[in-house]
Design a protein around this motif. Structure first.
Motif, PDB file in Angstrom:
ATOM      1  N   VAL A  17       0.861  -1.065   0.083  1.00 29.68           N
ATOM      2  CA  VAL A  17      -0.098   0.062   0.122  1.00 29.68           C
ATOM      3  C   VAL A  17       0.858   1.168   0.078  1.00 29.68           C
ATOM      4  O   VAL A  17       0.497   2.371  -0.561  1.00 29.68           O
ATOM      5  CB  VAL A  17      -0.849   0.052   1.228  1.00 29.68           C
ATOM      6  CG1 VAL A  17      -0.521  -0.006   2.442  1.00 29.68           C
ATOM      7  CG2 VAL A  17      -2.002   0.983   1.060  1.00 29.68           C
ATOM      8  N   HIS A  18       1.998   1.284   0.513  1.00 22.61           N
ATOM      9  CA  HIS A  18       2.983   2.517   0.697  1.00 22.61           C
ATOM     10  C   HIS A  18       4.063   2.454  -0.471  1.00 22.61           C
ATOM     11  O   HIS A  18       5.065   2.995  -0.350  1.00 22.61           O
ATOM     12  CB  HIS A  18       3.549   2.545   1.833  1.00 22.61           C
ATOM     13  CG  HIS A  18       2.391   3.011   3.021  1.00 22.61           C
ATOM     14  ND1 HIS A  18       1.547   3.962   2.933  1.00 22.61           N
ATOM     15  CD2 HIS A  18       2.027   2.430   4.204  1.00 22.61           C
ATOM     16  CE1 HIS A  18       0.699   4.118   3.900  1.00 22.61           C
ATOM     17  NE2 HIS A  18       1.013   2.940   4.506  1.00 22.61           N
ATOM     18  N   ALA A  19       3.999   1.343  -1.251  1.00 24.58           N
ATOM     19  CA  ALA A  19       4.956   1.261  -2.496  1.00 24.58           C
ATOM     20  C   ALA A  19       5.307   2.460  -3.218  1.00 24.58           C
ATOM     21  O   ALA A  19       6.473   2.704  -3.711  1.00 24.58           O
ATOM     22  CB  ALA A  19       4.294   0.131  -3.506  1.00 24.58           C
ATOM     23  N   ASP A  20       4.125   3.378  -3.410  1.00 21.26           N
ATOM     24  CA  ASP A  20       4.651   4.609  -4.057  1.00 21.26           C
ATOM     25  C   ASP A  20       5.695   5.781  -3.459  1.00 21.26           C
ATOM     26  O   ASP A  20       6.077   6.518  -3.870  1.00 21.26           O
ATOM     27  CB  ASP A  20       3.203   5.617  -4.261  1.00 21.26           C
ATOM     28  CG  ASP A  20       2.299   4.781  -5.381  1.00 21.26           C
ATOM     29  OD1 ASP A  20       2.905   4.012  -5.902  1.00 21.26           O
ATOM     30  OD2 ASP A  20       1.228   5.078  -5.219  1.00 21.26           O
ATOM     31  N   VAL A  21       5.963   5.576  -1.995  1.00 25.85           N
ATOM     32  CA  VAL A  21       6.684   6.414  -1.393  1.00 25.85           C
ATOM     33  C   VAL A  21       8.004   5.443  -0.968  1.00 25.85           C
ATOM     34  O   VAL A  21       8.834   5.974  -0.082  1.00 25.85           O
ATOM     35  CB  VAL A  21       6.329   6.884  -0.130  1.00 25.85           C
ATOM     36  CG1 VAL A  21       5.010   7.634  -0.541  1.00 25.85           C
ATOM     37  CG2 VAL A  21       5.665   5.864   0.835  1.00 25.85           C
TER      38      VAL A  21
END
Length: 257
Positions: A17-21
């Motif tokens: 879920v936090h792969a984008d950061v």
């Protein structure tokens, strides 16, 4: 996914879920690792005029290192257990073949001149998974191919698993902020990390929060050498890690006969 570790990795918010950061939180420099892969290839291919190689990036993450290898003229195949991380790698390296895969059972049809695997092997918790992964890498290599690994060093990792909370805060593109906290402890030869992601909006209000406990198992030099030898690899070298902010890593290289 075939292995328990691959399935566990896909459930980790850090990879999902936090792969984008991910790239905002993991900021180790790219070049030292890419230099290590290049050096291993040159040592193995000293009699070849063509310096370009087919490299399998096993556990490619967001593709930062793959992009640097492509920039040096290599041909790179991307593999990662996390669909979200792999999607970012595909965006960064649009012309590179990419597949969601498990390092314990790659099952790829094309062989490679090199397999590069940075950090992922710490997620393999059992001897069976570790043997399966290294055998899978060996099977993916052409004769005379090279394997380049980055793994956590057991003694140094134990010293860092001190129960201290470590926090990183980063600004998000939408004006919000992410606060990431991890607390590593040592339990029966493994690192158990309690992680917490808290996202706030531009006004400081909490919008999402995820807590997760993640387990890693570091390596000794003797252990990685024994596993590589059992997988049929030769010329194993174990040295201090490169391109890491902490000194708890090993750089391991090996070759196929």
């Amino acid at each position: 996914m075939t292995s328990p570790s691959a399935r566990a990795s896909t459930a980790r918010p850090f990879y999902d879920v936090h792969a984008d950061v991910y790239d905002l939180l993991v900021t180790d420099p790219v070049e030292p690792w890419v230099d290590a892969v290049d050096d291993a290839l040159r040592a193995a291919r000293h009699d070849r005029a063509d310096d370009r190689a087919d490299v399998l990036d096993a556990g490619c993450g967001t593709g930062r290192h793959a992009a640097a290898l492509l920039a040096r003229g290599h041909r790179v195949t991307l593999v990662d257990a996390s669909p979200r991380l792999l999607a970012l790698a595909r965006r960064r390296c649009p012309n590179a073949p990419a597949t969601v895969g498990d390092v314990c059972a790659l099952g790829l049809h094309e062989s490679a001149d090199a397999v590069a695997c940075r950090g992922v092997l710490n997620d393999l918790l059992t001897d069976e998974e570790r043997s399966a992964a290294l055998s899978s890498f060996a099977a993916a290599l052409r004769p005379g191919g090279v394997l380049v690994l980055d793994v956590r060093k057991a003694a140094a990792a134990r010293a860092r698993a001190d129960g201290v909370h470590r926090t990183t805060e980063v600004d998000l593109p939408d004006g919000g902020r992410l606060r990431f906290t991890s607390r590593p402890t040592w339990q029966d030869g493994r690192i158990v990390v309690d992680e917490r992601h808290v996202v706030t909006d531009a006004e400081g209000r909490v919008t999402t929060e995820h807590r997760h406990t993640f387990t890693m198992r570091p390596w000794t030099g003797d252990e990685v050498t024994a596993h590589l030898t059992a997988a049929g690899l030769t010329d194993v070298t174990v040295r201090p890690g490169v391109g890491r902010r902490t000194a708890d890593r090993l750089l391991v290289t090996a070759r196929t006969p």
